[in-house]
Design a protein around this motif. Structure first.
Motif, PDB file in Angstrom:
ATOM      1  N   GLN A  82     -50.406  48.573  62.537  1.00 12.24           N
ATOM      2  CA  GLN A  82     -50.959  47.765  63.535  1.00 12.24           C
ATOM      3  C   GLN A  82     -52.327  48.503  63.811  1.00 12.24           C
ATOM      4  O   GLN A  82     -52.603  49.525  63.496  1.00 12.24           O
ATOM      5  N   GLY A  83     -53.253  47.540  64.161  1.00 12.66           N
ATOM      6  CA  GLY A  83     -54.739  48.314  64.524  1.00 12.66           C
ATOM      7  C   GLY A  83     -55.767  48.200  63.393  1.00 12.66           C
ATOM      8  O   GLY A  83     -55.372  47.433  62.428  1.00 12.66           O
ATOM      9  N   GLU A  84     -56.643  48.725  63.699  1.00 13.65           N
ATOM     10  CA  GLU A  84     -57.882  48.747  62.805  1.00 13.65           C
ATOM     11  C   GLU A  84     -57.854  49.635  61.579  1.00 13.65           C
ATOM     12  O   GLU A  84     -57.224  50.613  61.690  1.00 13.65           O
ATOM     13  N   ILE A  85     -58.110  49.213  60.447  1.00 13.54           N
ATOM     14  CA  ILE A  85     -58.193  50.093  59.150  1.00 13.54           C
ATOM     15  C   ILE A  85     -59.274  49.763  58.305  1.00 13.54           C
ATOM     16  O   ILE A  85     -59.618  48.659  58.344  1.00 13.54           O
ATOM     17  N   GLY A 138     -64.580  50.344  52.611  1.00 15.72           N
ATOM     18  CA  GLY A 138     -65.790  50.026  53.479  1.00 15.72           C
ATOM     19  C   GLY A 138     -65.765  48.702  54.144  1.00 15.72           C
ATOM     20  O   GLY A 138     -66.577  48.393  54.866  1.00 15.72           O
ATOM     21  N   GLN A 139     -64.774  48.192  53.932  1.00 17.92           N
ATOM     22  CA  GLN A 139     -64.231  46.802  54.849  1.00 17.92           C
ATOM     23  C   GLN A 139     -63.211  46.968  55.792  1.00 17.92           C
ATOM     24  O   GLN A 139     -62.282  47.582  55.587  1.00 17.92           O
TER      25      GLN A 139
END
Length: 84
Positions: A12-15, A19-20
């Motif tokens: 979960q969350g930002e990964i 570069g994306q």
């Protein structure tokens, strides 16, 4: 161990990948897939990518499942990097 832990417990969350940046939740598959199925899926995905990756065995999945058996929530990217 990161791909195994993601399939076992979710993410979960930002990964950030190549570069994306992605934001969302991937569910746990621990209750839905056997250790052999998790190993097979990950080995298939690895074979589709360039590079040489070690084969993941059913025993690898079982070992990590036991090691993190008390985990009840999805991983975050920072946790996976710290416990690599």
């Amino acid at each position: 161990s990161i791909p195994i832990r993601i399939l076992l417990h979710g993410l979960q969350g930002e990964i950030e990948v190549q570069g994306q940046t992605y934001q969302g939740t991937m569910p746990s598959f621990k209750a839905r897939l056997s250790a052999a199925e998790i190993a097979s899926i990950l080995n298939y995905l690895r074979a589709q990518n360039q590079g040489e990756f070690p084969t993941i065995t059913q025993d690898d999945v079982v070992r990590l499942s036991n090691e993190y058996s008390e985990r009840t929530r999805p991983w975050t990217a920072s946790e996976l990097q710290q416990n690599n």
